[in-house]
Each structure stands twice: as C-alpha cells, then as structure tokens.
Write a protein that holds these residues in place. Structure first.
Motif, PDB file in Angstrom:
ATOM      1  N   GLU A   8      56.989 103.582 -30.316  1.00  9.00           N
ATOM      2  CA  GLU A   8      57.356 102.732 -29.186  1.00  9.00           C
ATOM      3  C   GLU A   8      56.597 101.414 -29.177  1.00  9.00           C
ATOM      4  OE1 GLU A   8      58.532 104.395 -25.512  1.00  9.00           O
ATOM      5  OE2 GLU A   8      58.035 106.434 -26.121  1.00  9.00           O
ATOM      6  N   ASN A   9      55.877 101.131 -30.242  1.00 11.05           N
ATOM      7  CA  ASN A   9      55.076  99.913 -30.288  1.00 11.05           C
ATOM      8  C   ASN A   9      55.946  98.721 -30.700  1.00 11.05           C
ATOM      9  OD1 ASN A   9      53.179  97.821 -31.153  1.00 11.05           O
ATOM     10  ND2 ASN A   9      51.621  99.416 -30.992  1.00 11.05           N
ATOM     11  N   PRO A  10      56.007  97.670 -29.876  1.00 11.01           N
ATOM     12  CA  PRO A  10      56.892  96.531 -30.185  1.00 11.01           C
ATOM     13  C   PRO A  10      56.375  95.633 -31.298  1.00 11.01           C
ATOM     14  CG  PRO A  10      55.614  96.045 -28.239  1.00 11.01           C
ATOM     15  CD  PRO A  10      55.284  97.473 -28.601  1.00 11.01           C
ATOM     16  N   ALA A  11      55.116  95.840 -31.735  1.00 15.52           N
ATOM     17  CA  ALA A  11      54.571  95.021 -32.804  1.00 15.52           C
ATOM     18  C   ALA A  11      54.622  95.736 -34.146  1.00 15.52           C
ATOM     19  CB  ALA A  11      53.125  94.638 -32.481  1.00 15.52           C
ATOM     20  N   ALA A  12      55.110  96.952 -34.164  1.00 13.94           N
ATOM     21  CA  ALA A  12      55.146  97.728 -35.397  1.00 13.94           C
ATOM     22  C   ALA A  12      56.252  97.223 -36.330  1.00 13.94           C
ATOM     23  CB  ALA A  12      55.370  99.202 -35.074  1.00 13.94           C
ATOM     24  N   HIS A  13      56.079  97.471 -37.610  1.00 12.52           N
ATOM     25  CA  HIS A  13      57.120  97.187 -38.597  1.00 12.52           C
ATOM     26  C   HIS A  13      58.067  98.385 -38.620  1.00 12.52           C
ATOM     27  CE1 HIS A  13      54.446  94.130 -40.993  1.00 12.52           C
ATOM     28  NE2 HIS A  13      54.720  93.746 -39.758  1.00 12.52           N
ATOM     29  N   SER A  14      59.026  98.335 -37.723  1.00 19.74           N
ATOM     30  CA  SER A  14      59.937  99.458 -37.496  1.00 19.74           C
ATOM     31  C   SER A  14      61.382  99.001 -37.665  1.00 19.74           C
ATOM     32  CB  SER A  14      59.741 100.001 -36.079  1.00 19.74           C
ATOM     33  OG  SER A  14      60.228  99.044 -35.124  1.00 19.74           O
ATOM     34  N   TRP A  15      62.319  99.925 -37.424  1.00 18.49           N
ATOM     35  CA  TRP A  15      63.740  99.599 -37.513  1.00 18.49           C
ATOM     36  C   TRP A  15      64.163  98.531 -36.509  1.00 18.49           C
ATOM     37  CZ3 TRP A  15      67.391 104.368 -38.500  1.00 18.49           C
ATOM     38  CH2 TRP A  15      67.106 104.893 -39.778  1.00 18.49           C
ATOM     39  N   ALA A  16      63.292  98.221 -35.535  1.00 22.10           N
ATOM     40  CA  ALA A  16      63.638  97.179 -34.564  1.00 22.10           C
ATOM     41  C   ALA A  16      63.987  95.869 -35.254  1.00 22.10           C
ATOM     42  CB  ALA A  16      62.470  96.960 -33.600  1.00 22.10           C
ATOM     43  N   TRP A  17      63.324  95.586 -36.358  1.00 25.60           N
ATOM     44  CA  TRP A  17      63.559  94.322 -37.050  1.00 25.60           C
ATOM     45  C   TRP A  17      64.900  94.307 -37.765  1.00 25.60           C
ATOM     46  CZ3 TRP A  17      60.562  90.333 -35.909  1.00 25.60           C
ATOM     47  CH2 TRP A  17      59.321  90.595 -35.315  1.00 25.60           C
ATOM     48  N   LEU A  18      65.343  95.461 -38.247  1.00 24.82           N
ATOM     49  CA  LEU A  18      66.677  95.520 -38.857  1.00 24.82           C
ATOM     50  C   LEU A  18      67.742  95.359 -37.796  1.00 24.82           C
ATOM     51  CD1 LEU A  18      69.328  97.169 -40.020  1.00 24.82           C
ATOM     52  CD2 LEU A  18      67.998  95.782 -41.622  1.00 24.82           C
ATOM     53  N   ARG A  19      67.534  95.991 -36.628  1.00 26.71           N
ATOM     54  CA  ARG A  19      68.494  95.815 -35.522  1.00 26.71           C
ATOM     55  C   ARG A  19      68.579  94.347 -35.119  1.00 26.71           C
ATOM     56  NH1 ARG A  19      65.143  99.947 -32.864  1.00 26.71           N
ATOM     57  NH2 ARG A  19      65.695 101.924 -33.863  1.00 26.71           N
ATOM     58  N   ASP A  20      67.434  93.684 -35.072  1.00 33.33           N
ATOM     59  CA  ASP A  20      67.395  92.264 -34.747  1.00 33.33           C
ATOM     60  C   ASP A  20      68.246  91.477 -35.740  1.00 33.33           C
ATOM     61  OD1 ASP A  20      66.185  90.283 -32.969  1.00 33.33           O
ATOM     62  OD2 ASP A  20      65.088  89.574 -34.711  1.00 33.33           O
ATOM     63  N   SER A  21      68.158  91.849 -37.014  1.00 34.48           N
ATOM     64  CA  SER A  21      68.977  91.199 -38.044  1.00 34.48           C
ATOM     65  C   SER A  21      70.444  91.538 -37.889  1.00 34.48           C
ATOM     66  CB  SER A  21      68.487  91.615 -39.437  1.00 34.48           C
ATOM     67  OG  SER A  21      67.296  90.949 -39.780  1.00 34.48           O
ATOM     68  N   GLN A  22      70.752  92.786 -37.582  1.00 36.21           N
ATOM     69  CA  GLN A  22      72.154  93.183 -37.423  1.00 36.21           C
ATOM     70  C   GLN A  22      72.832  92.378 -36.319  1.00 36.21           C
ATOM     71  OE1 GLN A  22      71.408  97.486 -36.919  1.00 36.21           O
ATOM     72  NE2 GLN A  22      72.796  97.813 -38.648  1.00 36.21           N
ATOM     73  N   LEU A  23      72.100  92.076 -35.257  1.00 31.76           N
ATOM     74  CA  LEU A  23      72.678  91.329 -34.142  1.00 31.76           C
ATOM     75  C   LEU A  23      73.032  89.892 -34.525  1.00 31.76           C
ATOM     76  CD1 LEU A  23      70.490  92.707 -31.229  1.00 31.76           C
ATOM     77  CD2 LEU A  23      72.975  92.922 -31.425  1.00 31.76           C
ATOM     78  N   GLN A  24      72.498  89.415 -35.651  1.00 28.06           N
ATOM     79  CA  GLN A  24      72.866  88.067 -36.105  1.00 28.06           C
ATOM     80  C   GLN A  24      74.336  87.995 -36.522  1.00 28.06           C
ATOM     81  OE1 GLN A  24      70.108  86.214 -38.917  1.00 28.06           O
ATOM     82  NE2 GLN A  24      68.448  87.498 -38.142  1.00 28.06           N
ATOM     83  N   ALA A  25      74.951  89.133 -36.774  1.00 29.07           N
ATOM     84  CA  ALA A  25      76.384  89.131 -37.085  1.00 29.07           C
ATOM     85  C   ALA A  25      77.191  88.498 -35.958  1.00 29.07           C
ATOM     86  CB  ALA A  25      76.871  90.552 -37.343  1.00 29.07           C
ATOM     87  N   LEU A  26      76.666  88.555 -34.739  1.00 30.03           N
ATOM     88  CA  LEU A  26      77.378  87.996 -33.590  1.00 30.03           C
ATOM     89  C   LEU A  26      77.444  86.470 -33.634  1.00 30.03           C
ATOM     90  CD1 LEU A  26      75.989  90.319 -30.764  1.00 30.03           C
ATOM     91  CD2 LEU A  26      78.145  90.520 -32.025  1.00 30.03           C
ATOM     92  N   ASP A  27      76.723  85.849 -34.567  1.00 29.13           N
ATOM     93  CA  ASP A  27      76.846  84.405 -34.750  1.00 29.13           C
ATOM     94  C   ASP A  27      78.238  84.034 -35.260  1.00 29.13           C
ATOM     95  OD1 ASP A  27      74.176  84.227 -34.049  1.00 29.13           O
ATOM     96  OD2 ASP A  27      73.454  83.955 -36.096  1.00 29.13           O
TER      97      ASP A  27
END
Length: 501
Positions: free
Chosen positions: A337-356
């Motif tokens: 649950e750590n927001p600074a961790a190198h987790s799947w959160a960063w891939l999700r952030d990238s996936q949302l770029q598809a909305l561009d």
C-alpha cells in the motif's frame, strides 16, 4: 465447375497455391462486423477474376501478380439470420461458407489473464448455459520469424474459452441484442513487444535494440526453429517461445488484419512490470519497455494497429492491471500500500496514457486482484466493466461506464480538494471515510491522508502536513480503496505530482 471443401482449403500450404483460397478468418459460422466496410480477401491464380456474393451484394476483383485479391463489401446490417457467403474465380473454383451472421466483432488479446479460463471462475461459468448468439475464433499459439498470411483457427458456435472474453461478449450481447463474435489471440508471459510488428523499430528505439539483438542471437533463433520443427513443444519450449519479441505478432496477429471488427480488448502488461526503466540485462525475458516507457509504447502500438486494419476508429479497450502486492527489488520503499514503492501502480499510470488517443477506454480494476496471486479469479467485474465501456463508446448506449476520474487538485490552506468527473453520487462502498489517499509536500515524503466527501469532491488533510502540495490515490501495488460513484464504479488511480520514482 469444381467446388473446394473448407478442409481442402485449410490443407493448402501457402497462399501462392493456384487454387482459390480465403484468408484464415473466413470460415463457416463466422461473424461479420456490422455497419462497416467488410474486406474479404484471399489468393487465386494471378490475374484471375474473383467474385464474392453475400447478402444481396455481388462484387468482383482481379488477383494481382502475386495472386492476392481483396473485395470490400458495403456495410451490413446486424442479423441473427444466417446465410452463405460465396466466392468463385474465373478458373471455376468456388468456396461457399455457411452459417454466416452479422453483428459485433472484437479481438481479445494479451497474456495469461486474457487466457484465464471461464471454468476457473464460478460466477462466469454459471452464465455459460444462458449464453446465446456468441461465436468464437481461437488462434492457435505459435510463432514465426516473418509475417504470415495465414494462421490456424476456425469459427465455432460456442463462446470463447477466456473468462474475460466470454464475460465481455456475454454482457455485450445482452445489451446489443445481436450476434457477438470474439477472435481470441493471446499467450501467457508475452510482453507488448511480442505483439509488435517489426517496422515499429522505426518509432520505438528500445524495440529496435531488441530486434537487433534478436537477429544477432543465432542460438536463440536456432532454439526457436528447433521448437517449431518439433511440435508438440515441451513446457520449457512453450515458455521460451512466447517470451520473444515480434514473433507472436507475425504468426498470431498479422494474418487477422484487416478483418473487420469493432475493436480490440487488450489485457496485457504483467510481463512489462519487471523493471521501471526497462531493458535490464537479467533475466533475459525482462528486456522490454519496463513500466515507465510502457505508456508511450502502448499509444504507438495502438496507432500502428489502426494503420494495419485501415481503421482510425478501431476501438481499444485496455484492462488496467488489478491489485497485486509485489514490489521490485529496486524499490526504495516496500509494502503493497506504499505509494512510493516500485509497484504495478506505475504500469497502471502508463496504461492510462492510452486515453490520450481517441476511441480508447481503460477498464479500472484497481479495487480487484489478489495481493499474492498474479492470476486473480475476480474476472466477472472485469468483464462487466469492459462491456459497459463498449456499450457507451461503440453502441451509443446512455450508460455510466466509468468511475470517478480526477479533473483537478486544488490547495486550500491545510487541505487539498480533489475534483472528479463521473462522480455523481460520490460515496464509499462501506459507508466509511474514503481510503487510499496520500499527501506530500515538496520533499516527496508521503503520509496517509484523512479524507472526507463533499459533493463530488474529496477533501484531504493530514496532521503531519500543514501545507500539502500533492496527492496520490490508489497509487500502490494492492491499495485498500472504497471510493465509488453512484453506479458503484471505482475511482481511477491518479497522482498529481511529477516526482520521479
């Protein structure tokens, strides 16, 4: 006149054969896409005149010097009534495809969570007896060094085996009230680079490096050829093949284009989560985009597929990676649950770029998943959310298809105010205060936020920060979240900062 059976056609080794041949997606029981021009193509003797007849349309074309021909049918209306599609050429060869219907066609692709079977999901398995008007074409798993003109597969009057693809088709058919056809082409452990045409080396620098290395790696190429010569493969060979770049596209995607379809559902990304920056040396199968490059690669990949299909409005439905607790060894912070961790959160952030890009959607699954299992079984809501997005974006239905999405973050004294769209009826699933929000100041030290709902906003404070500047929501490997809109759809993860990971 001689008539060729479909079995005879499938036995032909290459399109260069003189006999009339249709492209692989054209078989008995197929579904043709409604309300679009429908390309029909194949091969015949060079210079032969080919005639296609279907649903009152009769069109002709000449095979070119290589024997290739293509005829585009005018847009068709959806129909449950099956009919035959007839193709004949000037040499007297004829092919008749029976039980053809018209409706909505989608390609479902990706890696293991797209392959994940319906029988492993009780909630979806119970829907199978109720499934009507669903058909599927399953592309056999294989690879090829060069782009192929044909693939192995045939249309069947049964739902796809994939849980996500089946559920998506099931709920879409219930809304569309017309046949739904799914082309399933997926393979576990595959990176996005496995599904990229070689010419993307011109636009994706790291992919160019990957392909240069692949071309120079004689041992790997010999190992691949040995596997291709030795079907059935061993389990070790199977894994080795599907983790290579480009060669899945050549064999399992290229032969499908430009078969008319509404769009492509893409459930992939796990293979690209094994590093942040990408192109690590070990293990070899982690040599890909990594999480931070994935977004730009995904957009270029979508644009390239639209070019391949000749359809700028081809819709792409991306499945966000669900919750999963693992962090990378490189992570400065640990914990699911750590927001600074190198987790799947960063891939999700990238996936949302598809909305561009236009004609794209992302199905939010951040509230789903399993902290320890990369193959979670909660596929029913994934399918439901995909169907809602398709209903809104491709069927023109007036449905709420997305959860709250951050529009802006406003600083007010000791608090931050998060404004959302799609937030009518903003609430929580358990009636408690919203969870999953974190705050930081300019030093990028993250602390948990206390959140409350006011209308369609969330007010964030923390006793540890007098003047918070930034917030992250659900930005963790497996966050605990409960914020939804009145339709019960979860809020999308976001970050308002631009800190480097």
């Amino acid at each position: 006149m001689k008539t060729l059976s479909l079995l005879t056609l499938c036995a032909l080794s290459l399109p260069s054969q003189a006999a009339l041949q249709l492209a692989s997606p054209f078989t008995d029981h197929m579904v043709l896409q409604r309300d679009q021009s429908v390309p029909v193509w194949g091969w015949a003797d060079a210079g032969a005149t080919v005639e296609v007849a279907f649903s009152g349309q009769v069109k002709e074309a000449k095979a070119d010097a290589s024997g290739h021909w293509r005829i585009d049918l005018e847009p068709l209306k959806a129909t449950f009534e099956s009919t035959a599609l007839s193709v004949k050429d000037s040499s007297g060869d004829q092919v008749t495809l029976n039980d053809v219907v018209v409706g909505e066609v989608w390609i479902c692709s990706g890696q293991s969570n797209m392959q994940f079977g319906t029988n492993a999901v009780p909630e979806l398995r119970r829907l199978l007896p109720k499934a009507k008007n669903l058909r599927s074409f399953h592309v056999s798993n294989t690879v090829a060094f060069a782009e192929q003109k044909t693939c192995e597969g045939t249309w069947k009057t049964v739902p796809p085996s994939s849980a996500v693809a089946f559920g998506f088709a099931y709920f879409l058919e219930q809304s569309a009230k017309m046949p739904v056809g799914i082309i399933q082409t997926s393979w576990g452990s595959s990176s996005i680079e496995a599904w990229m045409p070689r010419d993307m080396t011109a636009t994706v620098p790291h992919f160019q490096t990957m392909m240069e290395e692949f071309d120079a790696d004689t041992a790997t190429r010999e190992k691949i050829q040995k596997a291709l010569d030795a079907k059935p493969w061993s389990g070790q060979q199977d894994v080795f093949l599907r983790r290579q770049p480009n060669i899945l596209y050549n064999a399992m995607m290229k032969p499908l284009a430009p078969f008319a379809c509404r769009g492509l559902v893409w459930y992939q990304g796990e293979r690209n989560t094994q590093s942040m920056e990408g192109m690590v040396k070990e293990p070899w199968f982690s040599r890909n985009s990594g999480m931070l490059r994935y977004g730009e690669v995904l957009k270029k990949w979508i644009e390239r597929y639209r070019q391949e299909w000749g359809n700028e409005e081809m819709h792409f439905l991306v499945v966000m990676l669900p919750g999963y607790g693992q962090t990378l060894p490189s992570s400065p912070e640990k914990g699911p649950e750590n927001p600074a961790a190198h987790s799947w959160a960063w891939l999700r952030d990238s996936q949302l770029q598809a909305l561009d890009l236009p004609h794209t959607s992302v199905a939010n699954t951040v509230d789903l998943g399993d902290i320890k299992n990369v193959h979670p079984k909660d596929k029913l809501p994934v399918a439901q959310r995909l169907a809602l997005l398709a209903e809104r974006d491709t069927l023109g239905k007036e449905v709420i298809a997305e959860g709250p999405m951050k529009t802006k973050v406003e600083a007010k004294g000791d608090s931050l105010v998060v404004h959302f769209k799609n937030a009518e009826g903003l609430t929580t699933t358990d009636g408690k205060a919203p969870t999953g929000f974190w705050l930081a100041d300019k030093n990028a030290k993250w602390v948990p936020a206390t959140a409350r709902i006011e209308g369609e906003t969330a007010i964030l404070t923390s006793p540890d920060l007098k003047k918070p500047l930034y917030t992250r929501y659900a930005f963790a490997g497996k966050p605990t979240v409960n914020l939804v809109n009145g339709a019960g759809l979860p809020a999308y993860p976001f970050r308002s900062d631009d800190f480097k990971p």
